[in-house]
Design an enzyme around this catalytic site. Structure first.
Site, PDB file in Angstrom:
ATOM      1  NE  ARG A   1      50.589  15.455  92.536  1.00  6.86           N
ATOM      2  CZ  ARG A   1      50.893  16.395  91.671  1.00  6.86           C
ATOM      3  NH1 ARG A   1      51.705  16.122  90.677  1.00  6.86           N
ATOM      4  NH2 ARG A   1      50.369  17.595  91.778  1.00  6.86           N
TER       5      ARG A   1
ATOM      6  CD  GLU B   1      53.497  11.284  90.932  1.00  6.46           C
ATOM      7  OE1 GLU B   1      54.391  11.523  91.766  1.00  6.46           O
ATOM      8  OE2 GLU B   1      53.127  12.081  90.060  1.00  6.46           O
TER       9      GLU B   1
ATOM     10  NE  ARG C   1      63.240  13.937  87.822  1.00  6.29           N
ATOM     11  CZ  ARG C   1      62.144  13.721  87.113  1.00  6.29           C
ATOM     12  NH1 ARG C   1      61.235  14.661  86.967  1.00  6.29           N
ATOM     13  NH2 ARG C   1      61.938  12.558  86.526  1.00  6.29           N
ATOM     14  CG  HIS C   2      58.572  11.795  90.986  1.00  3.73           C
ATOM     15  ND1 HIS C   2      59.456  11.622  89.957  1.00  3.73           N
ATOM     16  CD2 HIS C   2      57.534  12.523  90.495  1.00  3.73           C
ATOM     17  CE1 HIS C   2      58.963  12.216  88.870  1.00  3.73           C
ATOM     18  NE2 HIS C   2      57.813  12.775  89.167  1.00  3.73           N
TER      19      HIS C   2
ATOM     20  CD  GLU D   1      56.780  19.970  85.917  1.00  6.89           C
ATOM     21  OE1 GLU D   1      56.730  19.087  85.043  1.00  6.89           O
ATOM     22  OE2 GLU D   1      55.852  20.175  86.733  1.00  6.89           O
TER      23      GLU D   1
ATOM     24  CB  SER E   1      52.736  22.632  86.112  1.00  2.44           C
ATOM     25  OG  SER E   1      53.658  21.778  85.495  1.00  2.44           O
TER      26      SER E   1
ATOM     27  NE  ARG F   1      60.129  17.358  91.407  1.00  2.00           N
ATOM     28  CZ  ARG F   1      59.388  16.990  90.390  1.00  2.00           C
ATOM     29  NH1 ARG F   1      59.229  17.809  89.367  1.00  2.00           N
ATOM     30  NH2 ARG F   1      58.813  15.816  90.382  1.00  2.00           N
TER      31      ARG F   1
HETATM   32  P1  ATP Z   1      56.633  15.574  87.165  1.00  2.00           P
HETATM   33  O1  ATP Z   1      56.300  15.601  85.707  1.00  2.00           O
HETATM   34  O2  ATP Z   1      58.003  16.059  87.465  1.00  2.00           O
HETATM   35  O3  ATP Z   1      56.287  14.272  87.817  1.00  2.00           O
HETATM   36  P2  ATP Z   1      54.128  16.880  87.466  1.00  2.00           P
HETATM   37  O4  ATP Z   1      54.048  17.617  86.181  1.00  2.00           O
HETATM   38  O5  ATP Z   1      53.375  15.607  87.611  1.00  2.00           O
HETATM   39  O6  ATP Z   1      55.660  16.628  87.853  1.00  2.00           O
HETATM   40  P3  ATP Z   1      52.539  18.927  88.698  1.00  2.00           P
HETATM   41  O7  ATP Z   1      51.253  18.207  88.832  1.00  2.00           O
HETATM   42  O8  ATP Z   1      52.705  19.854  87.574  1.00  2.00           O
HETATM   43  O9  ATP Z   1      53.721  17.837  88.670  1.00  2.00           O
HETATM   44  O10 ATP Z   1      52.877  19.610  90.125  1.00  2.00           O
HETATM   45  C1  ATP Z   1      53.416  20.910  90.251  1.00  2.00           C
HETATM   46  C2  ATP Z   1      54.765  20.874  90.934  1.00  2.00           C
HETATM   47  O11 ATP Z   1      54.706  20.106  92.135  1.00  2.00           O
HETATM   48  C3  ATP Z   1      55.860  20.182  90.124  1.00  2.00           C
HETATM   49  O12 ATP Z   1      56.414  21.053  89.183  1.00  2.00           O
HETATM   50  C4  ATP Z   1      56.841  19.793  91.200  1.00  2.00           C
HETATM   51  O13 ATP Z   1      57.635  20.880  91.623  1.00  2.00           O
HETATM   52  C5  ATP Z   1      55.932  19.418  92.347  1.00  2.00           C
HETATM   53  N1  ATP Z   1      55.701  17.968  92.358  1.00  2.00           N
HETATM   54  C6  ATP Z   1      54.806  17.283  91.648  1.00  2.00           C
HETATM   55  N2  ATP Z   1      54.846  15.972  91.915  1.00  2.00           N
HETATM   56  C7  ATP Z   1      55.810  15.819  92.842  1.00  2.00           C
HETATM   57  C8  ATP Z   1      56.331  14.695  93.542  1.00  2.00           C
HETATM   58  N3  ATP Z   1      55.849  13.462  93.333  1.00  2.00           N
HETATM   59  N4  ATP Z   1      57.332  14.899  94.439  1.00  2.00           N
HETATM   60  C9  ATP Z   1      57.813  16.139  94.662  1.00  2.00           C
HETATM   61  N5  ATP Z   1      57.360  17.241  94.040  1.00  2.00           N
HETATM   62  C10 ATP Z   1      56.370  17.095  93.133  1.00  2.00           C
HETATM   63 MN    MN Z   2      53.811  19.611  85.819  1.00  2.00          MN
END
Ligand code: ATP
Ligand code: MN
Length: 435
Positions: free
Chosen positions: A217, A219, A225-226, A358, A361, A409
């Site tokens: 990602r 991001e 957390r990311h 979180e 999802s 996480r």
């Molecule tokens: P957040 O809102 O915390 O950025 P997200 O809702 O974008 O997460 P999802 O697309 O729902 O993330 O991804 C499912 C799971 O993957 C998340 O609940 C998390 O545990 C993990 N995850 C997502 N993005 C990341 C990241 N950038 N780094 C580490 N773990 C991640």
């Molecule tokens: Mn999510």
């Protein structure tokens, strides 16, 4: 390498039956205390440390070599194991044969046994040394047990392991958080989630699949957390709804914690972490209840808003351990989350939380082709670029549900680490691409 090295045992966990016998140990020279006629050397391997006690009068040459080594040199030793109440661990080895396998250079990029706190950045730069520290290694030994526990649950529930492509043509959610790659003469991307592929597999009859693999990602976040590359634990399951896959998730986490307790008591103690097997079922709060809790605690949230950190912190105060947030507004969940038939403003999407964080999802997915096309359009996405995916919904797609759980996480929560970077060997973030 000497032939006798084949007889190696871990010095860190020598058992009583070796007392009075010869043993071969090998590892890193962690510390040397030379008192002139006698020297105490701490030799470290994967399982801990063992004291080597060298006497000058026994073997001058061996004594000299052993006491003049740089810290963290790698040696193999054959010697007599004997109990010694004074030695750490209650035993020592009197070395008779020594093989210096590789001398370490000095100074070290960072200390292994120094008590002074080292910055995370320094640790990550010298990660191969950092991981010699028991506290750092413990996280990854626990991680290994977490994954083993989850995998065992998948296998016991009849899931088939799959691997989907990581080089893809389209974004899962049409988002911008994608790393482009040059794919011959075309532009491609690193996949941000196996979502579309695991759903397509529901049209095959595989019925229950899981994948443990990387997700990328782009991001820009710089949070604790990311990561820009993380390990995603994903399932997809046919002929079930969101409650069905929430059950799988609870059982997976329970199985993971049980494994850690069975396999890693030493590591938990090293990290000073007390774990309890979570009780099932996990607490469930609806999104609407969460909005009420947040507002009652002075965090303003309108129904339909995403739950930001201040809101989830307020909600966390009302929970213990893992809990689900269910019935999210359809508008803030992805296009593939199934709306409730009798109340389409709410969806069958859920998150699994721990405190304010979180970790998963998931949702029952939209399996009806025309509804899916409509949902894509509602989100401003172009159904044409999802043609390869939509095809799978035209020739017999059962109802299905699934989720994605972040491995780092999960480990972060179970090991009580403050930064997700501690739970991945070589983290990738906005600034870090090496090592
Ligand atoms: P957040 O809102 O915390 O950025 P997200 O809702 O974008 O997460 P999802 O697309 O729902 O993330 O991804 C499912 C799971 O993957 C998340 O609940 C998390 O545990 C993990 N995850 C997502 N993005 C990341 C990241 N950038 N780094 C580490 N773990 C991640
Ligand atoms: Mn999510």
């Amino acid at each position: 390498m000497q032939d006798w090295l084949k007889e190696r045992v871990y010095g860190g966990n020598i058992t009583a039956e070796l007392h009075g016998k010869e043993a071969v140990v090998a590892g890193w020279v962690q510390d040397i205390r030379n008192l002139g006629g006698i020297a105490f050397i701490q030799l470290r391997d994967r399982e801990g440390t063992v004291q080597l006690t060298a006497l000058k009068k026994e073997n001058r040459e061996l004594f000299k070599t052993l006491t003049t080594l740089n810290r963290e040199s790698v040696v193999a030793v054959k010697g007599l194991v004997q109990p010694n109440k004074e030695a750490p661990g209650g035993l020592e080895i009197l070395p008779r044969t020594l093989d210096v396998l590789n001398a370490a250079a000095a100074p070290l990029p960072m200390g292994v046994i120094d008590k002074v706190g080292v910055e995370l950045d320094t640790r990550l730069n010298a990660r191969f040394i950092d991981l010699r520290r028991p506290e750092s290694a413990a996280v990854f030994r626990i991680r290994s047990s977490v994954l083993r526990g989850i995998r065992a649950q998948f296998e016991s529930e009849g899931f088939i392991e799959v691997h989907t492509p990581k080089i893809v043509a389209t974004a899962t959610e049409g988002g911008t958080a994608l790393f482009p790659v040059q794919y011959f003469e075309r532009k491609a991307f690193l996949n941000q989630s196996p979502q579309l592929f695991k759903q397509m597999l529901m049209a095959t009859g595989f019925d229950r699949i899981y994948e443990i693999g990387p997700a990328f990602r782009a991001e820009l976040h710089d949070t604790v957390r990311h990561l820009n590359e993380f390990t995603s634990i994903d399932i997809e399951m046919a002929f079930t709804d969101e409650e069905g896959v929430m059950g799988v998730l609870e059982r997976c986490l329970q199985s993971a914690v049980k494994r850690v307790l069975e396999e890693r008591p030493k590591e938990l103690a090293t990290l000073n972490v007390q774990l309890e097997v979570p009780k099932l079922p996990f607490q469930r709060l609806t999104y609407t209840q969460c909005v009420e809790i947040a507002n009652s605690k002075g965090v303003k949230v309108e129904w339909g808003d995403d739950l930001e950190m201040d809101a989830t912190k307020a909600i966390a105060g009302e929970t213990q351990g893992f809990y689900f947030i269910t019935r999210w507004p359809t508008a803030i969940k992805p296009f593939y989350a199934h709306p409730f038939e009798d109340n389409p403003k709410e969806s069958r999407g859920f998150d699994l939380m721990f405190g304010e964080k979180e970790i998963t999802s998931g949702a029952q997915r939209v399996h009806e082709h025309d509804l899916l096309v409509q949902r894509l359009k509602d989100k401003g996405l172009d159904p044409e670029s999802f043609d390869f995916y939509l095809q799978a919904f035209r020739y017999g797609m059962p109802p299905h549900a699934g989720w994605g759980l972040g491995a780092e996480r999960t480990v972060m929560i179970l090991t009580r680490r403050e930064n997700v970077r501690e739970c991945v060997l070589f983290p990738r973030d906005r600034r870090r691409l090496s090592p």
